[in-house]
Design a protein around this motif. Structure first.
Motif, PDB file in Angstrom:
ATOM      1  N   ASN A   1     -10.229  -0.775   1.869  1.00 18.06           N
ATOM      2  CA  ASN A   1     -10.752  -1.202   0.559  1.00 18.06           C
ATOM      3  C   ASN A   1      -9.918  -2.321  -0.062  1.00 18.06           C
ATOM      4  O   ASN A   1     -10.446  -3.180  -0.745  1.00 18.06           O
ATOM      5  CB  ASN A   1     -10.769  -0.024  -0.424  1.00 18.06           C
ATOM      6  N   ARG A   2      -8.589  -2.285   0.158  1.00 21.31           N
ATOM      7  CA  ARG A   2      -7.732  -3.166  -0.646  1.00 21.31           C
ATOM      8  C   ARG A   2      -7.093  -4.311   0.134  1.00 21.31           C
ATOM      9  O   ARG A   2      -6.374  -5.128  -0.440  1.00 21.31           O
ATOM     10  CB  ARG A   2      -6.636  -2.320  -1.322  1.00 21.31           C
ATOM     11  N   TYR A   3      -7.332  -4.383   1.454  1.00 18.05           N
ATOM     12  CA  TYR A   3      -6.637  -5.396   2.261  1.00 18.05           C
ATOM     13  C   TYR A   3      -6.855  -6.814   1.704  1.00 18.05           C
ATOM     14  O   TYR A   3      -5.895  -7.545   1.446  1.00 18.05           O
ATOM     15  CB  TYR A   3      -7.099  -5.319   3.727  1.00 18.05           C
ATOM     16  N   ASP A   4      -8.109  -7.193   1.504  1.00 14.63           N
ATOM     17  CA  ASP A   4      -8.402  -8.583   1.102  1.00 14.63           C
ATOM     18  C   ASP A   4      -7.748  -8.918  -0.238  1.00 14.63           C
ATOM     19  O   ASP A   4      -7.117  -9.960  -0.393  1.00 14.63           O
ATOM     20  CB  ASP A   4      -9.919  -8.808   1.009  1.00 14.63           C
TER      21      ASP A   4
ATOM     22  N   LEU B   1       0.828  -1.209   0.000  1.00  9.81           N
ATOM     23  CA  LEU B   1       0.000   0.000   0.000  1.00  9.81           C
ATOM     24  C   LEU B   1       0.861   1.257   0.000  1.00  9.81           C
ATOM     25  O   LEU B   1       0.582   2.217  -0.713  1.00  9.81           O
ATOM     26  CB  LEU B   1      -0.900   0.011   1.245  1.00  9.81           C
ATOM     27  N   ARG B   2       1.901   1.274   0.810  1.00 14.64           N
ATOM     28  CA  ARG B   2       2.588   2.532   1.107  1.00 14.64           C
ATOM     29  C   ARG B   2       3.844   2.807   0.277  1.00 14.64           C
ATOM     30  O   ARG B   2       4.198   3.961   0.054  1.00 14.64           O
ATOM     31  CB  ARG B   2       2.984   2.536   2.598  1.00 14.64           C
TER      32      ARG B   2
ATOM     33  N   ALA C   1      -4.699 -11.574  -0.660  1.00 16.15           N
ATOM     34  CA  ALA C   1      -4.896 -12.765  -1.509  1.00 16.15           C
ATOM     35  C   ALA C   1      -3.833 -12.852  -2.600  1.00 16.15           C
ATOM     36  O   ALA C   1      -3.531 -13.936  -3.106  1.00 16.15           O
ATOM     37  CB  ALA C   1      -6.294 -12.718  -2.131  1.00 16.15           C
ATOM     38  N   SER C   2      -3.251 -11.710  -2.972  1.00 19.36           N
ATOM     39  CA  SER C   2      -2.262 -11.718  -4.063  1.00 19.36           C
ATOM     40  C   SER C   2      -0.900 -12.230  -3.590  1.00 19.36           C
ATOM     41  O   SER C   2       0.004 -12.451  -4.395  1.00 19.36           O
ATOM     42  CB  SER C   2      -2.108 -10.303  -4.632  1.00 19.36           C
ATOM     43  N   LEU C   3      -0.725 -12.419  -2.273  1.00 18.77           N
ATOM     44  CA  LEU C   3       0.613 -12.775  -1.752  1.00 18.77           C
ATOM     45  C   LEU C   3       0.820 -14.287  -1.671  1.00 18.77           C
ATOM     46  O   LEU C   3      -0.114 -15.029  -1.466  1.00 18.77           O
ATOM     47  CB  LEU C   3       0.795 -12.147  -0.360  1.00 18.77           C
TER      48      LEU C   3
END
Ligand SMILES: Cc1cc2nc3c(=O)[nH]c(=O)nc-3n(C[C@H](O)[C@H](O)[C@H](O)COP(=O)(O)OP(=O)(O)OC[C@H]3O[C@@H](n4cnc5c(N)ncnc54)[C@H](O)[C@@H]3O)c2cc1C
Length: 350
Positions: A341-344, A274-275, A348-350
């Motif tokens: 908004n984007r945590y899930d 994210l950061r 899941a992408s990791l």
């Protein structure tokens, strides 16, 4: 910047860093789960996972070792944690000289108020930037207009010639006056108010972008992972946003996984995803802004000054801190909402 509140919902404020730190500290004191251990240094990270282990040393006591589920290291530009993290990755910490240093000056109201022009400055709701060749000064009132804060950026002469790793030094007043001798008389009058022996100079350093901010269950935040030149006034702001995003993502770890190293590592990676792009972009923009502010004579400076005269009418000004397009990039973004908004999706992408 009167339009900031209208555009982004909050006013643009200036403040003393001790007021900000005090406010954060008082907020933390209200949280039962937070315990402070003052005067205690992190000596080393013994292990980054599966359960991180660190060694600490109280100023007047013996070293001891702690294990934790998660370690968040905000140990600043000289971060011990970063150095060790990079060593584990087989690379070295690469702090970079920026060639710039800063005098940091605080003038008291009582020192300024006898001079009508200086009183007008401390009474204003304005941030002023005086720009010269290879140097500038930014100044604004803080502490309910009881203090006028000046911060300079100028060529690093004194640290560059020193061989030790000092980042701050007692500077010479005459050297400071000489550095800004071609600035206007108003600036000279302010610099002259600084008492002899109280000139403080800081070396301005950054770090090459890191390959990662996370190893095992340990994450870096703030200057430890993205130290920046101060020209966008975003160093502490980014550190606080990092903290807010970390709080949000860590709170999303399910109750039955709070001791699970794999879940913790992935969650910390979500924070990094994210950061990191945003912080890297702002660090680059701050460097870019400094380059433009410090231009010497020539075509590029003429073009810059022409743009300054347009005063943002084309959506941009050369001082990126004051530029509507960059302000929009910084102030319109709600990082906690982005984490929600984007945590899930990111997890899941990791
Ligand atoms: C001239 C100048 C002007 C600036 N102006 C602004 C501005 O207007 N707005 C803005 O947002 N930012 C500004 N900044 C940047 C801002 O100061 C930093 O980005 C911010 O302080 C970073 O916060 P941090 O908590 O990551 O690191 P720091 O504030 O450096 O805190 C790190 C802490 O960790 C402690 N520590 C370090 N090593 C250890 C260890 N081994 N064990 C225990 N503790 C340790 C240190 O003592 C320190 O307390 C400016 C910086 C400079 C130099």
């Amino acid at each position: 910047m009167p339009d900031i509140e209208e555009k982004y919902g909050f006013p643009h404020c200036t403040g003393h860093r001790s007021s900000l730190a005090g406010g954060l500290f008082n907020g933390c004191k209200k949280e039962k789960a937070i315990k402070f251990h003052f005067s205690t240094a992190l000596v080393r990270v013994n292990s980054f996972g599966p359960r991180p282990s660190i060694t600490l040393k109280p100023r007047d006591g013996d070293e001891y070792t702690l294990e934790a589920d998660i370690v968040l290291a905000s140990d600043g530009i000289k971060s011990v944690t970063r150095t060790q993290m990079l060593a584990e990755l087989g690379t070295e910490s690469q702090e970079e000289d920026t060639g710039q240093a800063a005098y940091r000056i605080m003038l008291k109201r009582s020192e300024m108020e006898h001079d009508p022009e200086l009183r007008e400055l401390i009474d204003s709701d304005t941030v002023v930037r005086w720009v010269g060749e290879r140097r500038h000064i930014i100044a604004y009132p803080v502490s309910s207009k009881q203090i006028y804060n000046l911060s300079t950026a100028h060529p690093d002469i004194h640290f560059a010639s020193a061989t030790n790793a000092t980042y701050t030094t007692r500077g010479s007043k005459s050297a400071m006056l000489q550095m800004f001798e071609d600035f206007c008389p108003l600036v000279h009058r302010m610099l002259n108010l600084v008492p002899d022996g109280e000139v403080c100079e800081w070396k301005l350093r950054v770090h090459k972008p890191l390959p990662t901010w996370v190893r095992g269950s340990v994450a870096l935040l703030g200057d430890a992972c993205h130290p920046t030149l101060p020209h966008l006034s975003q160093g502490a702001a980014m550190a606080i946003e990092d903290g807010a995003v970390l709080a949000e993502v860590v709170s999303r770890i399910p109750a039955d996984k709070v001791h699970d190293p794999e879940t913790i590592t992935k969650t910390l990676k979500v924070y990094e995803l994210l950061r990191k792009p945003h912080c890297t972009a702002l660090v680059d923009l701050a460097t870019h802004s400094g380059r433009i502010l410090h231009l010497g004579e020539g075509k590029a400076r003429e073009e810059r000054d022409r743009e300054f005269r347009l005063n943002g009418k084309n959506g941009s000004v050369p001082d990126k801190w004051a530029s509507p397009d960059v302000q929009n990039m910084i102030y319109s973004h709600d990082w906690v909402q982005e984490a929600i908004n984007r945590y899930d999706e990111l997890y899941a992408s990791l």
